[in-house]
Design a protein around this motif. Structure first.
Motif, PDB file in Angstrom:
ATOM      1  N   SER A 178      -6.738 -15.370 -56.626  1.00 22.14           N
ATOM      2  CA  SER A 178      -6.278 -15.729 -55.337  1.00 22.14           C
ATOM      3  C   SER A 178      -4.678 -15.483 -55.541  1.00 22.14           C
ATOM      4  O   SER A 178      -4.243 -15.477 -56.332  1.00 22.14           O
ATOM      5  N   GLY A 179      -3.974 -15.999 -54.188  1.00 21.64           N
ATOM      6  CA  GLY A 179      -2.730 -15.584 -54.066  1.00 21.64           C
ATOM      7  C   GLY A 179      -1.857 -16.712 -54.738  1.00 21.64           C
ATOM      8  O   GLY A 179      -0.792 -16.839 -54.380  1.00 21.64           O
ATOM      9  N   LYS A 180      -2.447 -17.784 -55.340  1.00 19.47           N
ATOM     10  CA  LYS A 180      -1.610 -18.543 -55.986  1.00 19.47           C
ATOM     11  C   LYS A 180      -0.405 -18.209 -56.895  1.00 19.47           C
ATOM     12  O   LYS A 180      -0.693 -17.172 -57.524  1.00 19.47           O
ATOM     13  N   SER A 181       0.540 -18.885 -56.992  1.00 23.41           N
ATOM     14  CA  SER A 181       1.507 -18.704 -58.044  1.00 23.41           C
ATOM     15  C   SER A 181       1.139 -18.598 -59.378  1.00 23.41           C
ATOM     16  O   SER A 181       0.017 -19.281 -59.982  1.00 23.41           O
ATOM     17  N   ARG A 182       2.019 -17.884 -60.331  1.00 23.53           N
ATOM     18  CA  ARG A 182       1.676 -18.101 -61.871  1.00 23.53           C
ATOM     19  C   ARG A 182       1.786 -19.713 -62.196  1.00 23.53           C
ATOM     20  O   ARG A 182       0.658 -20.109 -62.854  1.00 23.53           O
ATOM     21  N   GLU A 183       2.580 -20.487 -62.090  1.00 26.66           N
ATOM     22  CA  GLU A 183       2.680 -21.789 -62.290  1.00 26.66           C
ATOM     23  C   GLU A 183       1.677 -22.875 -61.578  1.00 26.66           C
ATOM     24  O   GLU A 183       0.972 -23.548 -62.372  1.00 26.66           O
ATOM     25  N   GLU A 184       1.147 -22.335 -60.504  1.00 26.40           N
ATOM     26  CA  GLU A 184       0.085 -23.087 -59.823  1.00 26.40           C
ATOM     27  C   GLU A 184      -1.247 -22.876 -60.639  1.00 26.40           C
ATOM     28  O   GLU A 184      -1.999 -23.740 -60.815  1.00 26.40           O
ATOM     29  N   LYS A 185      -1.276 -21.614 -61.026  1.00 27.23           N
ATOM     30  CA  LYS A 185      -2.653 -21.264 -61.674  1.00 27.23           C
ATOM     31  C   LYS A 185      -2.493 -22.038 -63.174  1.00 27.23           C
ATOM     32  O   LYS A 185      -3.606 -22.695 -63.550  1.00 27.23           O
ATOM     33  N   LEU A 186      -1.239 -21.882 -63.873  1.00 28.59           N
ATOM     34  CA  LEU A 186      -1.622 -22.682 -65.082  1.00 28.59           C
ATOM     35  C   LEU A 186      -1.632 -24.202 -64.804  1.00 28.59           C
ATOM     36  O   LEU A 186      -2.290 -24.725 -65.749  1.00 28.59           O
ATOM     37  N   GLU A 187      -1.143 -24.900 -64.002  1.00 26.16           N
ATOM     38  CA  GLU A 187      -1.312 -26.389 -63.692  1.00 26.16           C
ATOM     39  C   GLU A 187      -2.640 -26.435 -63.396  1.00 26.16           C
ATOM     40  O   GLU A 187      -3.103 -27.616 -63.715  1.00 26.16           O
ATOM     41  N   PHE A 188      -3.406 -25.449 -62.591  1.00 32.19           N
ATOM     42  CA  PHE A 188      -4.926 -25.589 -62.191  1.00 32.19           C
ATOM     43  C   PHE A 188      -5.627 -25.709 -63.542  1.00 32.19           C
ATOM     44  O   PHE A 188      -6.500 -26.644 -63.849  1.00 32.19           O
ATOM     45  N   LEU A 189      -5.328 -24.858 -64.489  1.00 32.14           N
ATOM     46  CA  LEU A 189      -5.906 -24.802 -65.804  1.00 32.14           C
ATOM     47  C   LEU A 189      -5.969 -25.830 -66.567  1.00 32.14           C
ATOM     48  O   LEU A 189      -6.589 -26.082 -67.381  1.00 32.14           O
ATOM     49  N   ARG A 190      -4.707 -26.392 -66.568  1.00 28.40           N
ATOM     50  CA  ARG A 190      -4.303 -27.739 -67.345  1.00 28.40           C
ATOM     51  C   ARG A 190      -5.356 -28.989 -66.822  1.00 28.40           C
ATOM     52  O   ARG A 190      -5.606 -29.646 -67.642  1.00 28.40           O
ATOM     53  N   ARG A 191      -5.288 -29.031 -65.746  1.00 29.24           N
ATOM     54  CA  ARG A 191      -6.310 -29.930 -64.963  1.00 29.24           C
ATOM     55  C   ARG A 191      -7.548 -29.693 -65.396  1.00 29.24           C
ATOM     56  O   ARG A 191      -8.446 -30.773 -65.437  1.00 29.24           O
ATOM     57  N   ILE A 241      -6.512 -23.932 -75.914  1.00 27.17           N
ATOM     58  CA  ILE A 241      -6.765 -23.000 -74.852  1.00 27.17           C
ATOM     59  C   ILE A 241      -5.809 -22.002 -74.807  1.00 27.17           C
ATOM     60  O   ILE A 241      -4.489 -22.217 -74.542  1.00 27.17           O
ATOM     61  N   ALA A 242      -5.886 -20.660 -74.854  1.00 25.11           N
ATOM     62  CA  ALA A 242      -4.959 -19.518 -74.799  1.00 25.11           C
ATOM     63  C   ALA A 242      -5.214 -18.839 -73.297  1.00 25.11           C
ATOM     64  O   ALA A 242      -6.061 -18.719 -73.129  1.00 25.11           O
ATOM     65  N   VAL A 243      -4.194 -18.762 -72.933  1.00 22.81           N
ATOM     66  CA  VAL A 243      -3.982 -17.757 -71.539  1.00 22.81           C
ATOM     67  C   VAL A 243      -3.432 -16.596 -71.441  1.00 22.81           C
ATOM     68  O   VAL A 243      -2.094 -16.895 -71.803  1.00 22.81           O
ATOM     69  N   ALA A 244      -4.015 -15.674 -71.311  1.00 23.41           N
ATOM     70  CA  ALA A 244      -3.463 -14.267 -71.149  1.00 23.41           C
ATOM     71  C   ALA A 244      -2.805 -14.066 -69.748  1.00 23.41           C
ATOM     72  O   ALA A 244      -3.359 -14.813 -68.727  1.00 23.41           O
ATOM     73  N   GLU A 245      -2.143 -12.926 -69.494  1.00 20.93           N
ATOM     74  CA  GLU A 245      -1.624 -12.597 -68.110  1.00 20.93           C
ATOM     75  C   GLU A 245      -2.855 -12.029 -67.724  1.00 20.93           C
ATOM     76  O   GLU A 245      -2.872 -12.063 -66.164  1.00 20.93           O
TER      77      GLU A 245
END
Length: 425
Positions: A343-356, A367-371
């Motif tokens: 989706s069109g969410k920003s990088r930080e928004e996606k990271l915050e979503f994954l943290r939650r 948990i590792a997150v690649a680009e």
């Protein structure tokens, strides 16, 4: 009125010129247009700022086939075709997947000894081998194979296809000795393909499975099993989850024997699985597989939108709880590009979503997150989710699990239990 007449004459003149140009289009030009069609379509999409999807690629392939069919019909309607014209006709039929017509055109081309030289002649021989073998014309296909080997240039892909198709043809004819001979060569060639070769895993599997079947036809059970074991071991050493999945699906009845054979050789194996590429560790300290040498590591490839991935979490949490203090760790691996379906969410928004998401699912392991998926999936041949790659204390991939089921979870747990008991050296 005069302006209308002039415009009409201009239109008719343009139509006539276009028709004449089409009629005068050379066989080579027709062939080149079809050959270059996919690249032209992809370039056009890129110019429009589009990234071709799988559906787009299928449409391009279908468009190329349709263009080839029209162009072949156009060329076949002309009289007096000879020399390279026949090669271009055969090549167009080949793109159109009209095998009978392609075979006949290439036979006529090869009959002209003056014209049938170089790359065109080798491609024509390749077509004769493949379609001849598929149509039970094994003597003709074998003769074309020998002619191909005696000439230049040769390409790895054509060499492999020739050996494989003849091996398959001999197998269907129950000539198992000759099938084994050709399949063994195909398997050797497939294993020599570079990592970037498209469909590499599929070609290795096809050739290995053919060889195992040919040995079975010869009642050589030991050789057949050895080939299956090699397929499993190749999947682990490459490593390739795709090859492992294909092998275990086809030879499920031999999976346990293969595992026992691989375990028996475990002390001889040293490996360095590809390092993981991560843009973020969701608050954990960065890790490398080299840092974890001496531990049993399970890499879990997942996405948050993948239902089976979520169903695998309880098993992974339980494994981490039970064996974490025995030198075992899970590493979850996902990527930002695939998060939230791109989706069109920003990088930080996606990271915050994954943290939650991580906290909500009580994932206590790193948990590792690649680009993007491209950073890791191709390294491990991953094409289905979830995929779990299990690495032993020596750093060798020992087991790959694809999908989620009670049987799969049980098998994964058994392997973890086995590996944590093994020494590091």
């Amino acid at each position: 009125m005069r302006r209308i007449v002039v415009c009409l004459l201009l239109v008719l003149t343009a139509w006539g010129a276009a028709g004449a140009a089409a009629q005068d289009e050379s066989p080579e030009a027709l062939y080149k247009a079809v050959e270059g069609y996919p690249a032209e379509q992809r370039a056009e999409m890129r110019a429009q700022g589009k990234i071709p999807t799988r559906d787009d690629m299928e449409n391009i392939e279908r468009g190329q086939k349709e263009l080839a069919s029209r162009s072949a019909a156009k060329l076949a309607s002309r009289t007096g075709l000879k020399g390279l014209d026949l090669f271009y006709l055969g090549a167009l039929y080949n793109y159109a997947e009209k095998k009978k017509e392609a075979l006949e055109a290439m036979r006529l081309f090869l009959a002209d000894k003056e014209a049938a030289k170089g790359t065109a002649a080798q491609l024509a021989r390749n077509v004769v081998v493949v379609y001849g073998a598929q149509n039970k014309m094994l003597e003709e296909a074998e003769a074309a194979r020998l002619a191909y080997l005696a000439n230049e240039p040769k390409t790895p892909g054509q060499l492999l296809r020739n050996e494989y198709e003849l091996g398959l043809g001999y197998l269907k004819a129950k000539q198992f000795d000759r099938a084994a001979e050709r399949a063994a060569e195909a398997f050797k060639l497939a294993k020599e393909l570079g990592r970037r070769e498209p469909r590499r895993e599929q070609m290795i599997f096809n050739a290995g499975a053919l060889l195992a079947e040919a040995y079975s036809g010869l009642k050589k059970k030991d050789e057949s099993l050895a080939t299956v074991v090699e397929l499993f071991q190749l999947a682990l050493e490459m490593p390739s989850a795709s090859l492992y999945r294909m092998t275990v699906s086809r030879f499920r009845d031999k999976a346990d024997e293969a595992e026992r054979a691989i375990v028996a050789r475990a002390s001889e194996r040293r490996a360095s699985p590809p390092e993981l590429t991560a843009a973020d560790w969701l608050g954990d300290d960065p890790l490398t597989l080299e840092d974890l040498r001496g531990k049993v590591v399970l890499i879990d490839f997942w996405y948050e939108w993948c239902g089976p991935c979520l169903r695998a979490f309880p098993t992974l949490r339980d494994l981490q709880r039970r064996y974490g203090e025995k030198g075992f760790t899970v590493i979850g691996l996902t990527d930002l590009n695939g998060t939230l379906g791109g989706s069109g969410k920003s990088r930080e928004e996606k990271l915050e979503f994954l943290r939650r998401f991580r906290a909500g699912n009580k994932l206590s392991y790193p948990i590792a997150v690649a680009e993007s998926g491209a950073d890791n999936l191709s390294k491990y041949g991953v094409s289905a989710f979830p995929t779990a790659v299990l690495i032993d204390r020596r750093g060798a991939v020992r087991f790959i699990s694809v999908g989620v089921s009670e049987a799969e979870a049980m098998r994964l747990t058994e392997m973890v239990e086995k590996l944590v008991k093994e020494p590091a050296q």
